[in-house]
Design a protein around this motif. Structure first.
Motif, PDB file in Angstrom:
ATOM      1  N   LYS A 109      -4.280  -1.313 -10.524  1.00  0.00           N
ATOM      2  CA  LYS A 109      -2.988  -2.535  -9.352  1.00  0.00           C
ATOM      3  C   LYS A 109      -1.655  -1.987 -10.588  1.00  0.00           C
ATOM      4  CE  LYS A 109      -4.881  -4.953  -6.828  1.00  0.00           C
ATOM      5  NZ  LYS A 109      -5.362  -6.387  -6.102  1.00  0.00           N
ATOM      6  N   ILE A 110      -1.171  -2.252  -9.468  1.00  0.00           N
ATOM      7  CA  ILE A 110       0.388  -1.701 -10.661  1.00  0.00           C
ATOM      8  C   ILE A 110       1.244  -3.466 -10.644  1.00  0.00           C
ATOM      9  CG2 ILE A 110       3.129  -0.356 -10.488  1.00  0.00           C
ATOM     10  CD1 ILE A 110       0.692   1.171 -10.925  1.00  0.00           C
ATOM     11  N   LEU A 111       1.398  -3.775 -11.085  1.00  0.00           N
ATOM     12  CA  LEU A 111       2.169  -4.972 -10.962  1.00  0.00           C
ATOM     13  C   LEU A 111       3.411  -4.968 -11.475  1.00  0.00           C
ATOM     14  CD1 LEU A 111       1.954  -7.995 -10.579  1.00  0.00           C
ATOM     15  CD2 LEU A 111       1.504  -8.229 -12.851  1.00  0.00           C
ATOM     16  N   GLY A 124       7.406   8.236 -11.840  1.00  0.00           N
ATOM     17  CA  GLY A 124       5.792   7.988 -11.442  1.00  0.00           C
ATOM     18  C   GLY A 124       5.204   9.015 -11.907  1.00  0.00           C
ATOM     19  N   GLN A 125       5.301  10.402 -12.192  1.00  0.00           N
ATOM     20  CA  GLN A 125       4.224  11.090 -12.073  1.00  0.00           C
ATOM     21  C   GLN A 125       4.294  10.967 -13.533  1.00  0.00           C
ATOM     22  OE1 GLN A 125       7.375  14.446 -11.103  1.00  0.00           O
ATOM     23  NE2 GLN A 125       5.187  15.552 -10.198  1.00  0.00           N
ATOM     24  N   ASP A 166       0.997  -1.238  -0.122  1.00  0.00           N
ATOM     25  CA  ASP A 166       0.387  -0.205   0.687  1.00  0.00           C
ATOM     26  C   ASP A 166       0.465   1.128   0.197  1.00  0.00           C
ATOM     27  OD1 ASP A 166      -1.544   1.979   0.820  1.00  0.00           O
ATOM     28  OD2 ASP A 166      -2.356   0.714   2.284  1.00  0.00           O
ATOM     29  N   PRO A 167       0.803   1.870  -1.559  1.00  0.00           N
ATOM     30  CA  PRO A 167       1.738   3.032  -1.043  1.00  0.00           C
ATOM     31  C   PRO A 167       1.573   3.975  -0.134  1.00  0.00           C
ATOM     32  CG  PRO A 167       0.902   2.203  -3.571  1.00  0.00           C
ATOM     33  CD  PRO A 167       0.176   1.509  -2.308  1.00  0.00           C
ATOM     34  N   ASP A 168       0.422   4.712   0.329  1.00  0.00           N
ATOM     35  CA  ASP A 168      -0.220   5.823   0.621  1.00  0.00           C
ATOM     36  C   ASP A 168       0.395   5.586   2.318  1.00  0.00           C
ATOM     37  OD1 ASP A 168      -1.634   7.643  -0.919  1.00  0.00           O
ATOM     38  OD2 ASP A 168      -2.466   5.661  -1.699  1.00  0.00           O
ATOM     39  N   LEU A 169       0.739   3.839   2.619  1.00  0.00           N
ATOM     40  CA  LEU A 169       1.147   3.253   3.719  1.00  0.00           C
ATOM     41  C   LEU A 169       1.996   3.453   4.214  1.00  0.00           C
ATOM     42  CD1 LEU A 169      -0.041   2.399   7.182  1.00  0.00           C
ATOM     43  CD2 LEU A 169       0.687   0.263   5.636  1.00  0.00           C
ATOM     44  N   MET A 170       3.151   3.479   2.587  1.00  0.00           N
ATOM     45  CA  MET A 170       4.099   3.667   3.177  1.00  0.00           C
ATOM     46  C   MET A 170       4.826   4.542   3.526  1.00  0.00           C
ATOM     47  SD  MET A 170       5.630   0.783   2.682  1.00  0.00           S
ATOM     48  CE  MET A 170       3.838   0.273   3.263  1.00  0.00           C
ATOM     49  N   TYR A 171       4.014   5.417   2.942  1.00  0.00           N
ATOM     50  CA  TYR A 171       4.449   7.056   2.385  1.00  0.00           C
ATOM     51  C   TYR A 171       4.496   8.017   3.822  1.00  0.00           C
ATOM     52  CZ  TYR A 171       4.585  12.218   1.114  1.00  0.00           C
ATOM     53  OH  TYR A 171       5.108  13.262   0.923  1.00  0.00           O
ATOM     54  N   ALA A 172       3.167   7.432   5.010  1.00  0.00           N
ATOM     55  CA  ALA A 172       2.541   7.495   5.877  1.00  0.00           C
ATOM     56  C   ALA A 172       3.708   6.689   7.045  1.00  0.00           C
ATOM     57  CB  ALA A 172       1.151   6.902   6.528  1.00  0.00           C
ATOM     58  N   LEU A 173       4.359   6.161   6.783  1.00  0.00           N
ATOM     59  CA  LEU A 173       5.411   5.343   7.879  1.00  0.00           C
ATOM     60  C   LEU A 173       6.663   6.052   7.296  1.00  0.00           C
ATOM     61  CD1 LEU A 173       5.616   1.412   6.764  1.00  0.00           C
ATOM     62  CD2 LEU A 173       3.955   2.530   8.882  1.00  0.00           C
ATOM     63  N   GLY A 174       7.301   6.445   6.016  1.00  0.00           N
ATOM     64  CA  GLY A 174       8.365   7.579   6.094  1.00  0.00           C
ATOM     65  C   GLY A 174       8.130   8.836   6.724  1.00  0.00           C
ATOM     66  N   GLN A 175       6.942   9.763   6.479  1.00  0.00           N
ATOM     67  CA  GLN A 175       6.730  10.176   7.738  1.00  0.00           C
ATOM     68  C   GLN A 175       6.693  10.351   8.730  1.00  0.00           C
ATOM     69  OE1 GLN A 175       2.453  10.960   5.948  1.00  0.00           O
ATOM     70  NE2 GLN A 175       3.258  13.308   5.549  1.00  0.00           N
ATOM     71  N   ILE A 177       6.439   1.626  -6.811  1.00  0.00           N
ATOM     72  CA  ILE A 177       5.668   2.285  -5.551  1.00  0.00           C
ATOM     73  C   ILE A 177       5.572   3.743  -5.724  1.00  0.00           C
ATOM     74  CG2 ILE A 177       7.642   2.690  -4.015  1.00  0.00           C
ATOM     75  CD1 ILE A 177       5.544   0.828  -2.284  1.00  0.00           C
ATOM     76  N   MET A 178       6.588   4.861  -6.825  1.00  0.00           N
ATOM     77  CA  MET A 178       5.880   6.408  -6.551  1.00  0.00           C
ATOM     78  C   MET A 178       4.721   6.058  -7.611  1.00  0.00           C
ATOM     79  SD  MET A 178       8.145   7.682  -4.734  1.00  0.00           S
ATOM     80  CE  MET A 178       9.912   7.344  -3.797  1.00  0.00           C
TER      81      MET A 178
END
Lengths: 198, 198
Positions: free
Chosen positions: B56-58, B42-43, A34-43, B69-70
């Motif tokens: 989904k990204i694979l 990613g952008q 989950d990229p958004d969760l990973m970003y939250a962990l990074g923050q 992930i970006m």
């Protein structure tokens, strides 16, 4: 109250407790991410280490990469991931360390190219899991070989009842874990600080 | 002119051309990673596929994870990385495909847990490199097994003189590569569209 409740909630919802105290978090961290969760962990790692001048994030492939790169993105510093297998295009000097995986029951040699870690680096080590601490211990060995200064370790999920956390503290290194699991009870996960454990 | 000049410049500056048409980009993509550059990639993938409803990204571990992930972060969709080794905690149904690595001269079986890919998914496949296309071909096989719809493929660095790009197009799949290398000349990298190649 600086723990990341978001991560604990996600572990409760989507984590699977298997036999042998194995927690499977394939749904958001180790296979599907989950990229958004990973970003939250990074923050959260950035917040915890905001007083420090970190020049490099160090992790180990593969599951450490996602939380590490989000931390690096927010800090604008490079991320180095230690490799588990010797690459055909990795040549020249390598720092290496032995890492035993209790889950997979194999010993890996992890390595980092000498070019990417040196005595001028202030390193934050990031990893997804801390159980017996073998991976982080290997990363600390590599930092020692490189004469790099280790500012601290940031872990997404710590199994506090295993030996890893103690091992890192014994080496005199600051440890910040965002979710600390104190025990499993059947399929239920107890976190350090839960009312029911106090 | 929708190519990502930033990536080409970085390849020219920090890429190392080795014998056998191997391009080593350990400095910012394969070992040390530049998170800001990965975010820019990613952008660009998001811009290229903005008309599509991607669920989904694979990708495949390990070097595909950072650009994937970006992309997932900006799209707010989950990222699944195919695993190269069977994990002790991977059980149950897996989609698998064989992938031969010409660089490492080994055949790997890559796998994705059936839980994380299904007929309702619209998949964007992301990888760091496209040369002979074996990894992407394996990911396409896995999507077929899962009956998932493949929206397209996004590659950071394509070696256009090798067979991968053609292989993907022959399978009828849209391919977007951000840097397309037309040839190496000693240590110099030529990109498709360079004035000197026209």
């Amino acid at each position: 109250m600086d723990k990341l409740k978001l991560l604990e909630e996600r572990i409760r919802e989507d984590g699977l407790v298997l036999s042998g105290d194995v927690l499977k978090v394939n749904q958001f961290l180790n296979h599907q991410i989950d990229p958004d969760l990973m970003y939250a962990l990074g923050q959260e790692f950035v917040r915890l280490y905001k007083e420090e001048s970190i020049t490099k994030i160090l992790t180990v492939e593969s599951s450490g990469i996602a939380p590490a790169i989000m931390t690096g993105l927010i800090m604008h510093v490079p991320v180095v991931f230690a490799k588990k297998q010797k690459s055909a295009t990795l040549d020249g000097g390598l720092y290496t360390a032995k890492v035993y995986s209790y889950t997979k029951k194999v010993e890996n040699t992890i390595s980092v190219d000498e070019k990417f870690l040196n005595a001028n680096d202030n390193v934050l080590i990031i990893d997804d899991f801390l159980a017996n601490g073998q991976a982080v211990n290997g990363l600390l060995d590599i930092c020692e070989l490189a004469k790099a200064q280790v500012i601290g370790v940031g872990i997404a999920i710590e199994k506090s009842f295993q030996t890893g956390a103690e091992l890192i503290k014994k080496r005199g290194v600051r440890l910040e874990s965002l979710a600390r699991i104190s025990s499993f009870e059947g399929e239920k996960v107890h976190f350090a600080g839960d009312a029911e454990n106090d």
